[in-house]
Design an enzyme around this catalytic site. Structure first.
Site, mmCIF file in Angstrom:
data_model
loop_
_atom_site.group_PDB
_atom_site.id
_atom_site.type_symbol
_atom_site.label_atom_id
_atom_site.label_comp_id
_atom_site.label_asym_id
_atom_site.label_seq_id
_atom_site.Cartn_x
_atom_site.Cartn_y
_atom_site.Cartn_z
ATOM 1 C CB CYS A 300 11.565 17.127 -14.898
ATOM 2 S SG CYS A 300 10.191 18.066 -15.587
ATOM 3 C CG HIS A 327 9.519 13.994 -17.998
ATOM 4 N ND1 HIS A 327 9.928 14.559 -16.815
ATOM 5 C CD2 HIS A 327 10.263 12.855 -18.143
ATOM 6 C CE1 HIS A 327 10.848 13.802 -16.255
ATOM 7 N NE2 HIS A 327 11.071 12.773 -17.048
ATOM 8 C CG ASP A 344 14.046 10.477 -16.452
ATOM 9 O OD1 ASP A 344 14.424 11.245 -15.554
ATOM 10 O OD2 ASP A 344 12.899 10.499 -16.922
#
Length: 728
Positions: A300, A327, A344
């Site tokens: 990520c 995250h 995202d």
């Protein structure tokens, strides 16, 4: 009607309204010819006709209506005339300005009405207090008390070192400044198929009826296509493959970076040993986006870092969002929405800020936005449980946090021109007001957010981020009324009629006809592979056959349906664009599906001739241009209109299909029904003919009440639904 199935197909399309053009005129003028060859239900029986005059936006609309149809049908008829969706309509009696109740039978009211769209009504400027009015007094008092208690407790519980917090944030400031480097931006742009994404963006707008979008609309659509492309082009790394033999590896811990890795910001390197050849493979965790544009792999951190860089490279105002519960994602300012939008890249999801709290079950604490113009605490955007989040924010007090972010922001803005500072500060103020308004708004219970999909399953389970949706698909049961842009599908189907007639006149055998259709498909593929703004291909090689010169006029209707034309250029015969290139881009997938379907059905014909040129081989009199609403749909690709766009690849998905749907007190007339229907293979099409007596209708509903095996797959998927009027 035909269905195209994927797996065990069940569906719950609630309404398909035929509301404009030829089909609606047919219903008004020649109701006896308006047979629907499909499984449908419609309201019924005795009718009382009334005529209404409806005023909307200084225009008068005459509407004929059968009162026994019910108020819902009246709303759909208004939608067909004014394009105001039923859920946005307020209907008033023009004489006394009284609101028409939704349970009205429309018998005793005046024939002069006035329609107002909810979106057009003057809205008071929202503030924090107004946003709280949606909550009950009791619930609001409880929330405010819980927040006050959490803040008081934080004063005693906060034990972290503010400097430690600052040291965690500052490296990201240095990182985002790399996005402004012209060399890095150019390297990123070179890797993106810009024309392909631009085409997809314009087609996505066209599917919503917007064929002439503004720059703001184009930019917003392009950003979404950039997100979807990035999701497919970047690779998630659980454990890298062996660099020697390509087999799987197992983690061996960390090692120091070498100079070539440090050069691109790799402060740590993971080490893996091959399970087959025992060789070691290094996995540097690069931070420099110019290297990530090259490697296109990571987790990520790399995903969000690289995608945010892509966004800046295309001129979008962007932020790197750092969630201290581990995250990272992106925010871009959308001028179309007038606010910052969550994106995202790991999940391929946008504008769903509650994804982490509601979908992943994350226990958020600090969510910090980092941009070239400063740092921002945006935690409230990502929660509807602020009082719970407050209880976990014990790294430092709220005042200390605000001071640190303010200091960093002032440093970032040093040297900014006064006008630029004024604009940024005004937008900061508006953003703070928006966040404060949103934090106490009621959650949308109809929206189901998925658990985490990126990363190894065991890893996700260990982080407790799987969520409750095992399929990991974004769904909603609150499907809006959607406009069906599918007239081009009907024109393409009809465009094959003169082609097949020519085949019959030439007395082509079945194999010869299939060969000709294959040649047509080759020409269409050449068109598809040419640049979408200047599509063209030569057909000189085909025209060497004298028979093709005779056949060419029979393709005129089909070419027109594709917004294409024949053209002589320097002695060469070419097929090229005849108008808006987006119309052609929208139509090309449809004609390819139609050709495949026609070739399939032609091969299945026992005897090919004039009498066989009908359904399912030739699909004439397809009904189009209405609106559709479904009991539920998948976002962003499995929306209800995907069942009517003429392609099998796109599909409408209903996540709760096995449950069926209720009537909500509405009575429908059953025209046809079938039981024990099976689809033996993917993309199979089935035809259903109505056997009931003639019955004029402009609102249809499809109900699929049970699936064959709900335990193996309760999701319902339909690639295509087509309705056909009776042949004339």
């Amino acid at each position: 009607m035909e269905y195209s199935s994927r797996k065990s197909v069940v569906a719950a399309i609630r309404s398909y309204t035929i509301a404009r053009g030829v089909d609606y005129d047919m219903y008004e003028s020649e109701p006896q010819t308006f047979y629907a060859k499909c499984k449908i239900r419609r309201r019924g029986a005795s009718m009382v006709a009334r005529k209404f005059q409806v005023l909307h936006n200084d225009s008068n609309y005459d509407l004929e209506y059968d009162t026994d149809d019910g108020f819902e049908v009246f709303q759909f008829q208004l939608f067909s005339l004014t394009f105001v969706p039923p859920d946005q309509q307020k209907i008033y009696v023009d004489e006394d300005d009284t609101l028409v109740a939704t349970d009205s039978d429309l018998l005793a009211i005046s024939d002069k009405l006035r329609l107002i769209s909810i979106e057009d009504e003057p809205q008071p400027q929202p503030n924090t207090d107004q946003s709280l009015q949606s909550l009950s007094d009791e619930k609001l008092a409880k929330l405010l008390q819980e927040e006050e208690e959490a803040l008081m407790l934080q004063q005693f519980m906060a034990h972290g070192d503010p400097q430690e917090f600052e040291h965690r944030i500052r490296p990201y400031v240095k990182q985002v400044l790399m996005y402004e480097d012209a060399v890095r931006q150019e390297a990123a742009r070179k890797t993106v198929p810009m024309e392909e994404l631009e085409e997809k963006a314009l087609v996505s707008l066209a599917k919503e009826g917007n064929f002439n979008p503004s720059k703001i609309e184009r930019d917003h659509a392009f950003l979404l296509q950039l997100l979807f492309w990035f999701k497919k082009s970047f690779s998630w790394v659980n454990a890298p493959a062996c660099q020697d033999c390509g087999n799987t590896t197992a983690g061996q811990g960390m090692t120091a970076p070498d100079p070539s890795e440090t050069r691109f910001g790799a402060s740590r390197v993971e080490l893996y040993r091959c399970t087959h050849c025992s060789q070691l493979t290094r996995f540097p965790r690069y931070n420099d986006p110019i290297k990530l544009v090259e490697t296109r792999k990571g987790r990520c951190g790399e995903w969000a870092n690289c995608f945010t860089h892509y966004c800046r490279s295309f001129g979008y105002e962007s932020r790197l969002i750092v969630d201290l519960t581990d995250h990272v994602w992106t925010e871009c300012f959308s001028h179309f929405l007038g606010r910052w939008m969550h994106l995202d890249p790991c999940e391929g999801i946008y504008d769903k800020p509650l994804l982490y709290e509601k979908g992943w079950n994350k226990k958020l604490n600090y969510v910090i936005a980092v941009a070239k113009d400063g740092t921002y605490d945006v935690t409230k955007r990502y929660t509807r449980k602020w009082h719970e989040v407050l209880s976990r924010r014990i790294m430092l007090t709220e005042s200390s946090l605000s001071s640190i972010l303010t200091v960093i922001t002032k440093e970032c803005r040093r040297g900014f021109a006064p006008q630029q500072l004024s604009m940024i500060e005004a937008r900061d103020k508006e953003e703070n007001q928006q966040i404060e308004r949103s934090v106490h708004t009621e959650d949308d219970e109809s929206l189901s957010l998925p658990g985490r999909r990126s990363g190894d399953e065991e890893w996700r389970k260990s982080r407790l981020e799987m969520g409750s949706d095992k399929d990991g698909i974004l769904s909603t049961s609150a499907c809006p009324v959607r406009l069906c842009i599918d007239e081009h599908v009907t024109r393409i189907y009809n465009g094959f009629r003169p082609v097949l007639r020519q085949f019959v006149e030439e007395e082509l055998t079945k194999s010869e006809a299939v060969k000709v259709l294959g040649i047509i498909k080759g020409i269409i593929l050449d068109i598809c592979n040419s640049p979408f703004k200047t599509r063209r291909t030569s057909i000189d090689s085909v025209l060497k056959d004298p028979k093709w010169q005779k056949r060419l006029p029979s393709f005129d209707d089909l070419l027109e349906a594709l917004s294409l034309k024949k053209q002589n250029t320097d002695g060469r015969v070419e097929i090229c664009l005849a108008g808006n290139p987006v119309l052609t881009s929208l139509a090309l997938p449809v004609v390819l599906n139609a050709l495949d379907d026609m070739i399939y059905n032609l091969n299945k014909c026992d005897s090919y001739g004039k009498d066989s040129i009908t359904l399912p081989l030739l699909k004439l009199n397809r009904i189009h241009s209405g609106s559709v609403i479904a009991s539920a749909e998948e976002l962003p690709f499995g929306i209800a209109t995907s069942a009517f766009d003429g392609t099998w690849i796109s599909k409408w998905e209903e996540p709760n299909g096995a449950r069926g749907s209720n009537d909500k007190g509405i009575s429908w007339r059953v025209l046809d029904n079938h039981t024990s229907q099976f689809f033996e293979e993917r993309f199979q099409r089935r035809t259903f003919l109505i056997n009931s007596e003639s019955f004029p209708a402009n609102l249809f509903r499809f109900r699929f009440l049970a699936v064959r095996d709900v335990h193996s797959n309760s999701r319902l998927q339909l690639g295509s639904i087509d309705l056909y009027a009776k042949s004339m």
